[in-house]
Design a protein around this motif. Structure first.
Motif, PDB file in Angstrom:
ATOM      1  N   GLU A  61       1.303  -1.366  -0.153  1.00  0.00           N
ATOM      2  CA  GLU A  61      -0.284   0.014  -0.033  1.00  0.00           C
ATOM      3  C   GLU A  61       1.073   1.559   0.469  1.00  0.00           C
ATOM      4  OE1 GLU A  61      -3.754   1.556   2.031  1.00  0.00           O
ATOM      5  OE2 GLU A  61      -2.685   0.275   3.388  1.00  0.00           O
ATOM      6  N   GLY A  64       1.303   1.799  -3.884  1.00  0.00           N
ATOM      7  CA  GLY A  64       0.747   2.237  -4.197  1.00  0.00           C
ATOM      8  C   GLY A  64       0.477   0.947  -5.270  1.00  0.00           C
ATOM      9  N   GLU A  66      -0.966  -1.905  -6.719  1.00  0.00           N
ATOM     10  CA  GLU A  66      -1.580  -3.250  -7.220  1.00  0.00           C
ATOM     11  C   GLU A  66      -1.560  -4.206  -7.250  1.00  0.00           C
ATOM     12  OE1 GLU A  66      -5.171  -2.277  -6.576  1.00  0.00           O
ATOM     13  OE2 GLU A  66      -5.992  -0.556  -7.060  1.00  0.00           O
ATOM     14  N   ARG A  93     -11.517  -2.708  -1.725  1.00  0.00           N
ATOM     15  CA  ARG A  93     -10.679  -1.749  -1.621  1.00  0.00           C
ATOM     16  C   ARG A  93     -10.978  -1.159  -0.394  1.00  0.00           C
ATOM     17  NH1 ARG A  93      -7.614  -0.033  -5.325  1.00  0.00           N
ATOM     18  NH2 ARG A  93      -8.516   0.489  -7.636  1.00  0.00           N
ATOM     19  N   ALA A  98      -7.070   3.949  -1.666  1.00  0.00           N
ATOM     20  CA  ALA A  98      -6.736   2.466  -0.786  1.00  0.00           C
ATOM     21  C   ALA A  98      -6.257   1.805  -2.332  1.00  0.00           C
ATOM     22  CB  ALA A  98      -6.698   2.288   0.590  1.00  0.00           C
ATOM     23  N   ILE A  99      -5.208   1.074  -1.918  1.00  0.00           N
ATOM     24  CA  ILE A  99      -4.387  -0.330  -3.509  1.00  0.00           C
ATOM     25  C   ILE A  99      -6.230  -1.175  -2.335  1.00  0.00           C
ATOM     26  CG2 ILE A  99      -2.600   0.415  -3.673  1.00  0.00           C
ATOM     27  CD1 ILE A  99      -1.937  -2.147  -2.195  1.00  0.00           C
TER      28      ILE A  99
END
Length: 147
Positions: A61, A64, A66, A93, A98-99
């Motif tokens: 996270e 960032g 994914e 999420r 957020a991821i």
């Protein structure tokens, strides 16, 4: 519920009661949300499609990245988020911006919807697919056909 969806739900329900253990994937002994999905995958397809690298509870996270979404896109069939069916894999999420770092399996759709997931502090359980959960869904997937 019909076809593979009902089978996916039956397999997921057989994991209920498995304790939460980060990075594990062993029915009855321990798993996290990805471990639950990995166990269901092995039930239907045998070997997992790729080696799962170590991951922290934050799922990258801070960077960032994914990672969970990217893996789902590589191995599962993407569905429109509004086309709900039992057996769908739901990716969440946990906060806006957020991821995506949590997943579960839709077990009931329509009235009184629910989903099965491995949740820290609770293990594998079936939860109500309430509005707070529904608004966190970022993607919906189906397992690929076996043929």
């Amino acid at each position: 519920m019909s076809g593979i969806g009902s089978e996916v739900v039956a397999v997921a329900r057989s994991w209920i009661g498995t304790p939460y253990v980060h990075q594990a994937s062993c029915k009855g002994a321990g798993c996290d949300c990805l471990g639950l999905l990995r166990g269901i995958w092995r039930h239907f397809y045998g070997a997992e499609p790729e080696r799962v690298p170590s991951y922290t509870a934050d799922w990258a996270e801070p960077q960032g990245e994914e990672r969970l979404l990217a893996a789902a896109l590589r191995h599962l069939d993407c569905k429109p988020t509004l086309h709900a069916a039992s057996g769908d894999i739901l990716l969440f999420r946990m906060r806006d911006g957020a991821i995506a770092k949590h997943l579960g399996v839709a077990s009931r759709v329509g009235e009184a919807p629910s989903f099965i997931h491995a949740y820290s502090g609770h293990g594998v359980l079936e939860s109500s697919f309430s509005e707070p959960w529904a608004r966190r869904v970022v993607a919906r997937f189906a397992f690929p056909s076996k043929g």
